[in-house]
Motif scaffolding. Sequence first.
Motif, mmCIF file in Angstrom:
data_model
loop_
_atom_site.group_PDB
_atom_site.id
_atom_site.type_symbol
_atom_site.label_atom_id
_atom_site.label_comp_id
_atom_site.label_asym_id
_atom_site.label_seq_id
_atom_site.Cartn_x
_atom_site.Cartn_y
_atom_site.Cartn_z
ATOM 1 N N GLU A 59 0.365 -4.354 10.019
ATOM 2 C CA GLU A 59 1.162 -3.138 9.886
ATOM 3 C C GLU A 59 0.366 -2.092 9.108
ATOM 4 O OE1 GLU A 59 4.462 -4.634 7.725
ATOM 5 O OE2 GLU A 59 5.468 -5.486 9.485
ATOM 6 N N PRO A 60 0.778 -0.826 9.173
ATOM 7 C CA PRO A 60 0.141 0.198 8.336
ATOM 8 C C PRO A 60 0.313 -0.142 6.852
ATOM 9 C CG PRO A 60 1.535 1.195 10.018
ATOM 10 C CD PRO A 60 1.828 -0.265 10.037
ATOM 11 N N ARG A 61 -0.657 0.278 6.076
ATOM 12 C CA ARG A 61 -0.645 0.005 4.639
ATOM 13 C C ARG A 61 -0.833 1.298 3.859
ATOM 14 N NH1 ARG A 61 1.106 -5.378 4.091
ATOM 15 N NH2 ARG A 61 0.472 -6.392 6.030
ATOM 16 N N VAL A 62 -0.234 1.339 2.655
ATOM 17 C CA VAL A 62 -0.232 2.562 1.870
ATOM 18 C C VAL A 62 -0.260 2.197 0.393
ATOM 19 C CG1 VAL A 62 2.302 2.700 1.740
ATOM 20 C CG2 VAL A 62 0.945 4.817 1.679
ATOM 21 N N ALA A 63 -0.691 3.129 -0.436
ATOM 22 C CA ALA A 63 -0.652 2.968 -1.892
ATOM 23 C C ALA A 63 -0.046 4.218 -2.501
ATOM 24 C CB ALA A 63 -2.055 2.735 -2.450
ATOM 25 N N ILE A 64 0.546 4.057 -3.671
ATOM 26 C CA ILE A 64 1.065 5.204 -4.405
ATOM 27 C C ILE A 64 0.585 5.117 -5.849
ATOM 28 C CG2 ILE A 64 3.268 4.006 -4.845
ATOM 29 C CD1 ILE A 64 4.555 6.839 -4.887
ATOM 30 N N ALA A 65 0.070 6.231 -6.354
ATOM 31 C CA ALA A 65 -0.416 6.295 -7.730
ATOM 32 C C ALA A 65 0.335 7.381 -8.477
ATOM 33 C CB ALA A 65 -1.914 6.574 -7.753
ATOM 34 N N ALA A 66 0.538 7.155 -9.764
ATOM 35 C CA ALA A 66 1.225 8.126 -10.612
ATOM 36 C C ALA A 66 0.534 8.203 -11.957
ATOM 37 C CB ALA A 66 2.690 7.732 -10.805
ATOM 38 N N VAL A 67 0.413 9.415 -12.491
ATOM 39 C CA VAL A 67 0.008 9.597 -13.884
ATOM 40 C C VAL A 67 1.277 9.647 -14.714
ATOM 41 C CG1 VAL A 67 -1.145 11.097 -15.544
ATOM 42 C CG2 VAL A 67 -2.093 10.824 -13.242
ATOM 43 N N LEU A 68 1.391 8.713 -15.657
ATOM 44 C CA LEU A 68 2.587 8.591 -16.489
ATOM 45 C C LEU A 68 2.320 9.119 -17.889
ATOM 46 C CD1 LEU A 68 3.579 4.874 -15.710
ATOM 47 C CD2 LEU A 68 4.143 6.921 -14.385
ATOM 48 N N GLU A 69 3.373 9.626 -18.502
ATOM 49 C CA GLU A 69 3.327 9.995 -19.921
ATOM 50 C C GLU A 69 3.846 8.798 -20.691
ATOM 51 O OE1 GLU A 69 1.767 11.982 -22.431
ATOM 52 O OE2 GLU A 69 2.257 13.467 -20.880
ATOM 53 N N GLY A 70 2.945 7.859 -21.005
ATOM 54 C CA GLY A 70 3.332 6.616 -21.653
ATOM 55 C C GLY A 70 3.569 6.777 -23.145
ATOM 56 N N PRO A 71 3.933 5.691 -23.824
ATOM 57 C CA PRO A 71 4.252 5.776 -25.260
ATOM 58 C C PRO A 71 3.040 6.117 -26.122
ATOM 59 C CG PRO A 71 4.247 3.495 -24.496
ATOM 60 C CD PRO A 71 4.157 4.341 -23.271
ATOM 61 N N ASP A 72 1.824 5.838 -25.608
ATOM 62 C CA ASP A 72 0.607 6.119 -26.376
ATOM 63 C C ASP A 72 -0.312 7.090 -25.638
ATOM 64 O OD1 ASP A 72 1.209 4.273 -28.526
ATOM 65 O OD2 ASP A 72 0.825 2.682 -27.067
ATOM 66 N N GLY A 73 0.272 7.922 -24.786
ATOM 67 C CA GLY A 73 -0.526 8.872 -24.039
ATOM 68 C C GLY A 73 -0.475 8.597 -22.548
ATOM 69 N N GLN A 74 -1.190 9.411 -21.789
ATOM 70 C CA GLN A 74 -1.138 9.304 -20.338
ATOM 71 C C GLN A 74 -1.973 8.136 -19.824
ATOM 72 O OE1 GLN A 74 -2.163 13.099 -18.581
ATOM 73 N NE2 GLN A 74 -0.281 14.080 -19.288
ATOM 74 N N LEU A 75 -1.535 7.594 -18.689
ATOM 75 C CA LEU A 75 -2.261 6.556 -17.976
ATOM 76 C C LEU A 75 -1.926 6.682 -16.496
ATOM 77 C CD1 LEU A 75 -0.562 3.077 -18.263
ATOM 78 C CD2 LEU A 75 0.532 5.123 -19.144
ATOM 79 N N THR A 76 -2.743 6.041 -15.669
ATOM 80 C CA THR A 76 -2.513 6.037 -14.229
ATOM 81 C C THR A 76 -2.084 4.653 -13.793
ATOM 82 O OG1 THR A 76 -4.227 7.711 -13.916
ATOM 83 C CG2 THR A 76 -3.552 6.479 -11.963
ATOM 84 N N VAL A 77 -1.047 4.606 -12.973
ATOM 85 C CA VAL A 77 -0.564 3.345 -12.408
ATOM 86 C C VAL A 77 -0.542 3.481 -10.892
ATOM 87 C CG1 VAL A 77 1.319 1.679 -12.317
ATOM 88 C CG2 VAL A 77 0.849 2.897 -14.449
ATOM 89 N N CYS A 78 -1.056 2.463 -10.203
ATOM 90 C CA CYS A 78 -1.094 2.471 -8.743
ATOM 91 C C CYS A 78 -0.485 1.179 -8.214
ATOM 92 C CB CYS A 78 -2.549 2.601 -8.260
ATOM 93 S SG CYS A 78 -2.737 2.669 -6.466
ATOM 94 N N ASN A 79 0.321 1.298 -7.179
ATOM 95 C CA ASN A 79 0.972 0.147 -6.541
ATOM 96 C C ASN A 79 0.621 0.134 -5.058
ATOM 97 O OD1 ASN A 79 2.839 -1.985 -5.925
ATOM 98 N ND2 ASN A 79 4.340 -0.449 -5.295
ATOM 99 N N THR A 80 0.354 -1.068 -4.522
ATOM 100 C CA THR A 80 0.039 -1.165 -3.102
ATOM 101 C C THR A 80 0.419 -2.534 -2.550
ATOM 102 O OG1 THR A 80 -1.687 -0.706 -1.445
ATOM 103 C CG2 THR A 80 -2.338 -2.045 -3.347
ATOM 104 N N HIS A 81 0.406 -2.620 -1.220
ATOM 105 C CA HIS A 81 0.624 -3.876 -0.489
ATOM 106 C C HIS A 81 -0.410 -3.914 0.621
ATOM 107 C CE1 HIS A 81 3.540 -6.587 2.024
ATOM 108 N NE2 HIS A 81 2.492 -7.253 1.567
ATOM 109 N N LEU A 82 -1.383 -4.814 0.496
ATOM 110 C CA LEU A 82 -2.523 -4.838 1.408
ATOM 111 C C LEU A 82 -2.302 -5.792 2.576
ATOM 112 C CD1 LEU A 82 -5.487 -4.833 -1.135
ATOM 113 C CD2 LEU A 82 -4.328 -2.881 -0.072
#
Length: 255
Positions: free
Chosen positions: A135-158
């Motif tokens: 099947e087609p596959r996709v990922a989503i990434a977000a820059v979050l304003e976390g408790p100790d500053g910004q970070l990037t989180v990415c989720n996917t299903h390969l």
Amino acid sequence: MRIATFNILHGRSLSDGRVDVDRLAAAVKTLDADVLGLQEVDRDQPRSLGADLTAVAAEAMGAVDSQFVAALSGTPGGTWMAATGDEQPGSASYGIALLSRFPVVSWRVVRLPALRASVPLWSEHTNRPFLARDEPRVAIAAVLEGPDGQLTVCNTHLSFIPGWNSVQLRRLMRSLEGTREPLVLMGDLNMQRRAAARATGLTSVAAAPTFPAPRPTRQLDHVLVRGRLRAASPAEAVQLPLSDHRALAVTCERF
């Protein structure tokens, strides 16, 4: 910050074959994640009662931001086409979701290369070869304003097709070059822990078998990081009353 990834099998339980949105909500509450990546997520599908499973999970965990991204439009296992992001509201779709109790500064969707040909694979259930179509596959990434500053989180299903999932993972990592660190990559990568770390160059912070759910023997679900982030305690593979995967959860901290 508690991070969790869960392939929810569109909310279906192995015990009774049903999708119960209240059961899904209870499972999400049990995980108590601050950031949650979901795979095999339905929206407006008859088999899951036409529910928006991302919205169900977001309300259950108290997410302030969430986004569903369709990998395909139509019915998995039936008639479908690759999603483009321009689908009409209310159309049946299936994909992944990222949910956060922390505000999201920005979102990015990455559509991964599809393997167009059918591939012969061996079935463990029938002990016979079969032709597999991915099947087609996709990922989503977000820059979050976390408790100790910004970070990037990415989720996917390969892809479940060996080798091709590594191609997709390397493509995803190239798309994340230069993103804000720390970086967290999570999801159902359909490969073992050592292969995931080798393909990404990231550090695994969660070691626990997750599949199949009743008696897991393989870790297909992962949380990997780059930058000044580490596990604050051992990871948990949490068995919940739905899905053929266990959820994988780990508490992380900056250092």
